[in-house]
Motif scaffolding. Sequence first.
Motif, short mmCIF file in Angstrom:
data_model
loop_
_atom_site.label_atom_id
_atom_site.label_comp_id
_atom_site.label_asym_id
_atom_site.label_seq_id
_atom_site.Cartn_x
_atom_site.Cartn_y
_atom_site.Cartn_z
N GLU A 125 0.83 -1.20 0.00
CA GLU A 125 0.00 0.00 0.00
C GLU A 125 0.87 1.25 0.00
O GLU A 125 1.99 1.24 0.50
CB GLU A 125 -0.92 0.05 1.23
N SER A 126 0.31 2.32 -0.52
CA SER A 126 0.96 3.63 -0.49
C SER A 126 -0.11 4.70 -0.56
O SER A 126 -1.28 4.41 -0.86
CB SER A 126 1.95 3.79 -1.64
N GLY A 127 0.29 5.95 -0.26
CA GLY A 127 -0.62 7.07 -0.41
C GLY A 127 -1.18 7.61 0.89
O GLY A 127 -1.90 8.61 0.87
N GLY A 128 -0.87 6.97 2.01
CA GLY A 128 -1.36 7.48 3.27
C GLY A 128 -0.63 8.74 3.68
O GLY A 128 0.33 9.17 3.03
N GLY A 129 -1.11 9.35 4.77
CA GLY A 129 -0.46 10.57 5.24
C GLY A 129 -1.36 11.33 6.18
O GLY A 129 -2.39 10.83 6.64
#
Length: 121
Positions: free
Chosen positions: A6-10
């Motif tokens: 997963e990616s794109g968190g913040g």
Amino acid sequence: QVQLVESGGGLVQPGGSLRLSCAASGSIFSIDSMAWYRQAPGKSRELVAAIFTDGYISYIDSVKGRFTISRDNAKNTLYLQMNSLEPEDTAVYFCHAPVVRTPTGFKLDTWGQGTQVTVSS
């Protein structure tokens, strides 16, 4: 070996947007249904949205109208567009594939490592 990343968190302010991605890699022939789960501190993991091979999509009530799940089968990638984010959406978001078809058989119950989403002013 099949992996989901997963990616794109913040960190985002209330009312903001984020787009999560989940990329599948490895020896993959095809992936059946896929889903996004989330787990907030002190709470159990909950299913947020799922997308099935026949195109059917489901959401939990609290994200309906704000979140959109989609997938790019050619890229083996799952997405979650999250709009109008609320502090209650703060959680670690996980990607899940119940069944991944490989050239030699099946891999069951594949999870990503999770990506943190924090909604705060």
